[in-house]
Design a protein around this motif. Structure first.
Motif, PDB file in Angstrom:
ATOM      1  N   VAL A  96      35.252 -12.160  -4.708  1.00 20.59           N
ATOM      2  CA  VAL A  96      35.377 -11.416  -3.461  1.00 20.59           C
ATOM      3  C   VAL A  96      34.034 -10.969  -2.903  1.00 20.59           C
ATOM      4  O   VAL A  96      33.258 -10.305  -3.597  1.00 20.59           O
ATOM      5  N   PHE A  97      33.778 -11.359  -1.664  1.00 27.99           N
ATOM      6  CA  PHE A  97      32.754 -10.804  -0.777  1.00 27.99           C
ATOM      7  C   PHE A  97      31.330 -10.778  -1.349  1.00 27.99           C
ATOM      8  O   PHE A  97      30.700  -9.725  -1.418  1.00 27.99           O
ATOM      9  N   PRO A  98      30.790 -11.952  -1.738  1.00 28.86           N
ATOM     10  CA  PRO A  98      29.368 -11.959  -2.087  1.00 28.86           C
ATOM     11  C   PRO A  98      28.528 -11.759  -0.828  1.00 28.86           C
ATOM     12  O   PRO A  98      29.013 -11.953   0.292  1.00 28.86           O
ATOM     13  N   THR A  99      27.298 -11.358  -1.013  1.00 25.45           N
ATOM     14  CA  THR A  99      26.343 -11.225   0.083  1.00 25.45           C
ATOM     15  C   THR A  99      25.098 -12.009  -0.308  1.00 25.45           C
ATOM     16  O   THR A  99      24.974 -12.435  -1.456  1.00 25.45           O
ATOM     17  N   PRO A 100      24.156 -12.168   0.604  1.00 27.97           N
ATOM     18  CA  PRO A 100      22.904 -12.815   0.215  1.00 27.97           C
ATOM     19  C   PRO A 100      22.123 -12.001  -0.829  1.00 27.97           C
ATOM     20  O   PRO A 100      21.208 -12.516  -1.452  1.00 27.97           O
ATOM     21  N   PHE A 101      22.531 -10.743  -1.014  1.00 26.19           N
ATOM     22  CA  PHE A 101      21.784  -9.848  -1.902  1.00 26.19           C
ATOM     23  C   PHE A 101      22.514  -9.526  -3.193  1.00 26.19           C
ATOM     24  O   PHE A 101      21.936  -8.965  -4.112  1.00 26.19           O
ATOM     25  N   ASP A 102      23.800  -9.843  -3.266  1.00 27.07           N
ATOM     26  CA  ASP A 102      24.603  -9.464  -4.424  1.00 27.07           C
ATOM     27  C   ASP A 102      25.744 -10.462  -4.593  1.00 27.07           C
ATOM     28  O   ASP A 102      26.294 -10.971  -3.615  1.00 27.07           O
ATOM     29  N   GLY A 103      26.087 -10.726  -5.833  1.00 24.14           N
ATOM     30  CA  GLY A 103      27.166 -11.663  -6.127  1.00 24.14           C
ATOM     31  C   GLY A 103      28.530 -11.074  -5.835  1.00 24.14           C
ATOM     32  O   GLY A 103      28.667  -9.894  -5.518  1.00 24.14           O
ATOM     33  N   PRO A 104      29.555 -11.897  -5.976  1.00 22.29           N
ATOM     34  CA  PRO A 104      30.918 -11.443  -5.707  1.00 22.29           C
ATOM     35  C   PRO A 104      31.449 -10.558  -6.828  1.00 22.29           C
ATOM     36  O   PRO A 104      30.901 -10.513  -7.925  1.00 22.29           O
ATOM     37  N   VAL A 105      32.545  -9.904  -6.522  1.00 19.00           N
ATOM     38  CA  VAL A 105      33.317  -9.181  -7.527  1.00 19.00           C
ATOM     39  C   VAL A 105      34.484 -10.095  -7.894  1.00 19.00           C
ATOM     40  O   VAL A 105      35.227 -10.533  -7.013  1.00 19.00           O
ATOM     41  N   PHE A 106      34.626 -10.399  -9.165  1.00 21.58           N
ATOM     42  CA  PHE A 106      35.675 -11.311  -9.615  1.00 21.58           C
ATOM     43  C   PHE A 106      36.947 -10.526  -9.915  1.00 21.58           C
ATOM     44  O   PHE A 106      36.919  -9.543 -10.652  1.00 21.58           O
ATOM     45  N   ILE A 107      38.044 -10.991  -9.314  1.00 22.31           N
ATOM     46  CA  ILE A 107      39.336 -10.325  -9.440  1.00 22.31           C
ATOM     47  C   ILE A 107      40.387 -11.370  -9.780  1.00 22.31           C
ATOM     48  O   ILE A 107      40.367 -12.494  -9.242  1.00 22.31           O
ATOM     49  N   GLU A 108      41.321 -11.003 -10.638  1.00 19.78           N
ATOM     50  CA  GLU A 108      42.449 -11.894 -10.926  1.00 19.78           C
ATOM     51  C   GLU A 108      43.278 -12.061  -9.654  1.00 19.78           C
ATOM     52  O   GLU A 108      43.499 -11.091  -8.917  1.00 19.78           O
ATOM     53  N   PRO A 109      43.744 -13.263  -9.370  1.00 22.86           N
ATOM     54  CA  PRO A 109      44.499 -13.508  -8.133  1.00 22.86           C
ATOM     55  C   PRO A 109      45.718 -12.601  -7.971  1.00 22.86           C
ATOM     56  O   PRO A 109      45.984 -12.113  -6.869  1.00 22.86           O
ATOM     57  N   THR A 110      46.460 -12.373  -9.041  1.00 23.04           N
ATOM     58  CA  THR A 110      47.657 -11.540  -8.932  1.00 23.04           C
ATOM     59  C   THR A 110      47.298 -10.084  -8.632  1.00 23.04           C
ATOM     60  O   THR A 110      48.025  -9.404  -7.913  1.00 23.04           O
ATOM     61  N   THR A 111      46.178  -9.626  -9.164  1.00 27.29           N
ATOM     62  CA  THR A 111      45.714  -8.264  -8.867  1.00 27.29           C
ATOM     63  C   THR A 111      45.355  -8.145  -7.402  1.00 27.29           C
ATOM     64  O   THR A 111      45.725  -7.169  -6.728  1.00 27.29           O
ATOM     65  N   LEU A 112      44.642  -9.148  -6.885  1.00 21.98           N
ATOM     66  CA  LEU A 112      44.262  -9.111  -5.475  1.00 21.98           C
ATOM     67  C   LEU A 112      45.495  -9.174  -4.579  1.00 21.98           C
ATOM     68  O   LEU A 112      45.572  -8.452  -3.585  1.00 21.98           O
ATOM     69  N   ARG A 113      46.455  -9.999  -4.933  1.00 21.00           N
ATOM     70  CA  ARG A 113      47.692 -10.062  -4.137  1.00 21.00           C
ATOM     71  C   ARG A 113      48.348  -8.692  -4.076  1.00 21.00           C
ATOM     72  O   ARG A 113      48.791  -8.264  -3.005  1.00 21.00           O
ATOM     73  N   SER A 114      48.405  -7.993  -5.189  1.00 22.72           N
ATOM     74  CA  SER A 114      48.992  -6.646  -5.200  1.00 22.72           C
ATOM     75  C   SER A 114      48.222  -5.693  -4.298  1.00 22.72           C
ATOM     76  O   SER A 114      48.821  -4.895  -3.576  1.00 22.72           O
ATOM     77  N   GLU A 115      46.901  -5.768  -4.339  1.00 21.03           N
ATOM     78  CA  GLU A 115      46.060  -4.902  -3.514  1.00 21.03           C
ATOM     79  C   GLU A 115      46.231  -5.197  -2.035  1.00 21.03           C
ATOM     80  O   GLU A 115      46.081  -4.295  -1.201  1.00 21.03           O
ATOM     81  N   LEU A 116      46.540  -6.441  -1.704  1.00 23.05           N
ATOM     82  CA  LEU A 116      46.679  -6.839  -0.306  1.00 23.05           C
ATOM     83  C   LEU A 116      48.104  -6.664   0.235  1.00 23.05           C
ATOM     84  O   LEU A 116      48.349  -6.930   1.401  1.00 23.05           O
ATOM     85  N   SER A 117      49.014  -6.222  -0.599  1.00 21.09           N
ATOM     86  CA  SER A 117      50.416  -6.047  -0.174  1.00 21.09           C
ATOM     87  C   SER A 117      50.652  -4.672   0.402  1.00 21.09           C
ATOM     88  O   SER A 117      49.926  -3.764   0.228  1.00 21.09           O
TER      89      SER A 117
END
Length: 119
Positions: free
Chosen positions: A98-119
Protein backbone atom coordinates in the motif's frame (compact mmCIF):
# COMPACT_ATOMS: atom_id res chain seq x y z
CA UNK A 1 -5.63 17.17 -4.69
CA UNK A 2 -3.82 20.43 -4.13
CA UNK A 3 -0.03 20.56 -4.36
CA UNK A 4 0.28 21.15 -0.61
CA UNK A 5 -1.86 18.14 0.25
CA UNK A 6 0.03 16.07 -2.34
CA UNK A 7 3.40 17.05 -0.87
CA UNK A 8 2.31 16.37 2.69
CA UNK A 9 0.86 12.96 1.74
CA UNK A 10 4.20 11.67 0.45
CA UNK A 11 5.85 12.84 3.67
CA UNK A 12 3.48 10.84 5.92
CA UNK A 13 4.62 7.78 7.86
CA UNK A 14 3.63 4.37 6.49
CA UNK A 15 0.73 3.87 8.93
CA UNK A 16 -0.56 7.38 8.24
CA UNK A 17 -0.39 6.76 4.47
CA UNK A 18 -2.42 3.58 4.97
CA UNK A 19 -5.13 5.53 6.81
CA UNK A 20 -5.15 8.18 4.06
CA UNK A 21 -5.30 5.42 1.44
CA UNK A 22 -8.31 3.80 3.14
CA UNK A 23 -10.16 7.11 3.48
CA UNK A 24 -9.52 8.20 -0.13
CA UNK A 25 -10.38 4.81 -1.63
CA UNK A 26 -13.66 4.68 0.31
CA UNK A 27 -14.50 8.18 -0.98
CA UNK A 28 -13.58 7.59 -4.62
CA UNK A 29 -14.57 3.90 -4.76
CA UNK A 30 -11.39 3.11 -6.69
CA UNK A 31 -7.73 2.37 -6.10
CA UNK A 32 -4.82 2.65 -8.50
CA UNK A 33 -2.02 0.38 -9.60
CA UNK A 34 0.67 0.53 -12.26
CA UNK A 35 0.25 -1.71 -15.27
CA UNK A 36 2.22 -2.86 -18.32
CA UNK A 37 1.85 -6.50 -19.36
CA UNK A 38 1.00 -7.14 -15.71
CA UNK A 39 0.58 -5.21 -12.48
CA UNK A 40 3.50 -3.70 -10.58
CA UNK A 41 4.64 -5.72 -7.59
CA UNK A 42 7.03 -5.10 -4.72
CA UNK A 43 8.65 -7.54 -2.29
CA UNK A 44 8.76 -7.12 1.47
CA UNK A 45 11.83 -7.76 3.63
CA UNK A 46 11.13 -11.51 3.59
CA UNK A 47 10.83 -11.58 -0.20
CA UNK A 48 7.03 -12.00 -0.16
CA UNK A 49 5.51 -10.12 -3.10
CA UNK A 50 2.63 -7.71 -3.00
CA UNK A 51 0.43 -5.91 -5.52
CA UNK A 52 1.35 -2.21 -5.32
CA UNK A 53 -1.57 0.21 -4.96
CA UNK A 54 -2.16 3.93 -4.44
CA UNK A 55 -5.22 5.98 -3.51
CA UNK A 56 -5.21 8.04 -6.70
CA UNK A 57 -3.72 8.41 -10.15
CA UNK A 58 -1.45 11.30 -9.16
CA UNK A 59 0.43 9.28 -6.52
CA UNK A 60 0.65 6.22 -8.78
CA UNK A 61 2.06 8.36 -11.59
CA UNK A 62 4.67 9.79 -9.21
CA UNK A 63 6.08 6.28 -8.76
CA UNK A 64 5.94 5.28 -12.45
CA UNK A 65 9.69 5.60 -12.90
CA UNK A 66 12.87 3.57 -12.49
CA UNK A 67 11.80 -0.10 -12.22
CA UNK A 68 8.21 0.86 -13.06
CA UNK A 69 9.16 3.37 -15.74
CA UNK A 70 7.27 1.52 -18.47
CA UNK A 71 4.13 1.19 -16.34
CA UNK A 72 1.08 3.45 -16.51
CA UNK A 73 -1.49 4.20 -13.81
CA UNK A 74 -4.64 2.12 -14.07
CA UNK A 75 -7.70 2.24 -11.82
CA UNK A 76 -9.33 -0.70 -10.07
CA UNK A 77 -12.95 -0.39 -8.93
CA UNK A 78 -13.21 -0.91 -5.19
CA UNK A 79 -16.13 -3.32 -5.62
CA UNK A 80 -14.08 -5.44 -8.03
CA UNK A 81 -11.08 -5.38 -5.71
CA UNK A 82 -13.14 -6.58 -2.74
CA UNK A 83 -15.25 -9.12 -4.67
CA UNK A 84 -12.64 -10.67 -6.97
CA UNK A 85 -9.13 -9.40 -6.50
CA UNK A 86 -8.71 -10.20 -2.81
CA UNK A 87 -9.51 -13.89 -3.26
CA UNK A 88 -7.16 -14.10 -6.23
CA UNK A 89 -4.37 -12.39 -4.26
CA UNK A 90 -4.88 -14.86 -1.41
CA UNK A 91 -4.69 -17.82 -3.83
CA UNK A 92 -1.52 -16.37 -5.36
CA UNK A 93 -0.10 -15.78 -1.85
CA UNK A 94 0.40 -12.10 -2.54
CA UNK A 95 0.07 -9.28 -0.07
CA UNK A 96 -1.01 -5.75 -0.93
CA UNK A 97 1.80 -3.20 -0.98
CA UNK A 98 0.00 0.00 0.00
CA UNK A 99 0.99 3.52 -1.05
CA UNK A 100 4.76 3.62 -1.59
CA UNK A 101 6.30 7.01 -2.30
CA UNK A 102 9.57 7.99 -3.97
CA UNK A 103 10.90 8.40 -0.42
CA UNK A 104 9.47 5.39 1.41
CA UNK A 105 8.41 1.85 0.59
CA UNK A 106 4.90 0.47 0.82
CA UNK A 107 3.16 -0.92 3.86
CA UNK A 108 2.44 -4.61 3.29
CA UNK A 109 -1.03 -5.75 4.30
CA UNK A 110 -2.79 -9.09 3.94
CA UNK A 111 -5.51 -8.80 1.27
CA UNK A 112 -8.30 -9.95 3.58
CA UNK A 113 -7.27 -7.39 6.21
CA UNK A 114 -7.34 -4.62 3.63
CA UNK A 115 -10.74 -5.73 2.37
CA UNK A 116 -12.08 -5.49 5.93
CA UNK A 117 -10.60 -2.01 6.34
CA UNK A 118 -12.18 -0.88 3.07
CA UNK A 119 -15.67 -2.19 3.94
Amino acid sequence: MSTGKFTSAVDLSGPDRVQLFIRKVKESQELWGLYVDGWAEEADGDGKKGLVVWPDEQHARLCAKDKWGQHSPKSIKLSSFKDRWVDKLVRMRLKVAVFPTPFDGPVFIEPTTLRSELS
